[in-house]
Design a protein around this motif. Sequence first.
Motif, short mmCIF file in Angstrom:
data_model
loop_
_atom_site.label_atom_id
_atom_site.label_comp_id
_atom_site.label_asym_id
_atom_site.label_seq_id
_atom_site.Cartn_x
_atom_site.Cartn_y
_atom_site.Cartn_z
N VAL A 1 0.85 -1.18 0.00
CA VAL A 1 0.00 0.00 0.00
C VAL A 1 0.90 1.24 0.00
CG1 VAL A 1 -1.89 -1.18 1.19
CG2 VAL A 1 -0.12 -0.01 2.54
N ARG A 2 0.30 2.43 -0.02
CA ARG A 2 1.08 3.65 0.13
C ARG A 2 0.20 4.72 0.78
NH1 ARG A 2 2.78 5.72 -5.73
NH2 ARG A 2 4.23 6.96 -4.49
N HIS A 3 0.83 5.77 1.27
CA HIS A 3 0.07 6.84 1.92
C HIS A 3 -0.99 7.37 0.96
CE1 HIS A 3 -0.90 10.59 3.95
NE2 HIS A 3 -0.17 10.19 5.00
N PRO A 4 -2.23 7.55 1.41
CA PRO A 4 -3.30 7.98 0.52
C PRO A 4 -3.00 9.27 -0.25
CG PRO A 4 -4.23 7.21 2.57
CD PRO A 4 -2.75 7.23 2.77
N LEU A 5 -2.39 10.27 0.42
CA LEU A 5 -2.09 11.51 -0.29
C LEU A 5 -1.12 11.26 -1.44
CD1 LEU A 5 -1.70 14.11 2.60
CD2 LEU A 5 -3.75 13.46 1.33
N LYS A 6 -0.14 10.41 -1.21
CA LYS A 6 0.81 10.07 -2.27
C LYS A 6 0.15 9.25 -3.37
CE LYS A 6 4.64 12.07 -1.15
NZ LYS A 6 5.19 13.14 -2.03
N TRP A 7 -0.86 8.46 -2.99
CA TRP A 7 -1.57 7.67 -4.00
C TRP A 7 -2.28 8.60 -4.98
CZ3 TRP A 7 -6.01 6.84 -6.55
CH2 TRP A 7 -6.10 5.66 -7.29
N VAL B 1 1.33 -7.18 4.37
CA VAL B 1 1.05 -5.92 3.68
C VAL B 1 2.23 -4.99 3.92
CG1 VAL B 1 -0.51 -3.96 3.41
CG2 VAL B 1 -1.42 -6.22 4.02
N GLY B 2 3.00 -4.74 2.86
CA GLY B 2 4.13 -3.83 2.96
C GLY B 2 3.74 -2.44 2.52
N LYS B 3 4.70 -1.53 2.59
CA LYS B 3 4.47 -0.14 2.21
C LYS B 3 5.37 0.24 1.03
CE LYS B 3 3.09 1.49 6.80
NZ LYS B 3 3.43 2.41 7.91
N GLN B 4 4.81 1.01 0.12
CA GLN B 4 5.59 1.50 -1.01
C GLN B 4 6.76 2.35 -0.54
OE1 GLN B 4 5.84 4.79 -2.10
NE2 GLN B 4 6.89 4.37 -4.04
N GLU B 5 6.58 3.04 0.57
CA GLU B 5 7.63 3.91 1.09
C GLU B 5 8.85 3.15 1.57
OE1 GLU B 5 3.69 5.97 1.33
OE2 GLU B 5 4.43 3.99 1.89
N SER B 6 8.70 1.88 1.85
CA SER B 6 9.83 1.02 2.25
C SER B 6 9.81 -0.25 1.43
CB SER B 6 9.74 0.70 3.75
OG SER B 6 8.46 0.20 4.10
N LEU B 7 9.58 -0.07 0.13
CA LEU B 7 9.27 -1.19 -0.76
C LEU B 7 10.35 -2.26 -0.79
CD1 LEU B 7 7.10 -2.13 -2.74
CD2 LEU B 7 8.29 -0.89 -4.55
#
Length: 239
Positions: A81-87, A158-164
């Motif tokens: 996933v990623r932070h909604p604002l960045k999405w 579930v990982g994060k795009q910010e730490s992909l």
Amino acid sequence: MALLLKNGSVFLHIPKTGGNWVTRVLEESNLVAFRFSHKHADLKHLTFAGKTWKKRLQNQLRYTVRNARFGDRDPYMFCFVRHPLKWYESWFKYMSQPNRNWLSFAEASNAYGWHPNANLDGLGDVEFNQFVRNVIAKHPGYVTNLFDGYVDPRVNFVGKQESLREDLVTSLEQAGLEFDADFIRNFEDVGVSKTPRSTIEWDPELRTKVLQLEQKCLQRFGYTEPGPALKSDSLSKSA
């Protein structure tokens, strides 16, 4: 397409969360058995089978082979996933590119033409904040609802795009796969969107409104404010 890995694990590609990069890494690491279903298949459409009868038959056979080899037990599944604002920023950049130009996913009404972002058809704009206003007017909490289609108790990681990079390493370790972690950490960027035709600068009131609408997502995945100030790696623009 969703990816079936060689040990029966499944990667789900949520749009604009670095999935093109993940796909390239997994394929070049020789971890992929085959692609199947829709590129952005969510849990509801995981066995969705394509637009033509040949594709439908091929994907049905592929998933049948998977079950025959690994059993009917639920596979280890992971996504990012990623932070909604960045999405919102990433989708705007992607769709503003000349080769996209806010193309329509209207064919999603066709049973074999589904796309998770078809609800955004007709909501594009040359100005970023107006695009966001268009979206929240019709689909408040859009990113939260999008992610909900991919993440439930059946999904193991579930990982994060910010730490992909590091999260991909962790997910593959948990899946029990053998791989070269340094190869993943040093892999080149993939699918970086070009600079949009207008500048992305959030209207403060709109930004606050979107954060309120996306609170469930922020809390669920451990994001803190302010979203745009998060230090992400250079994959922040990847599809």
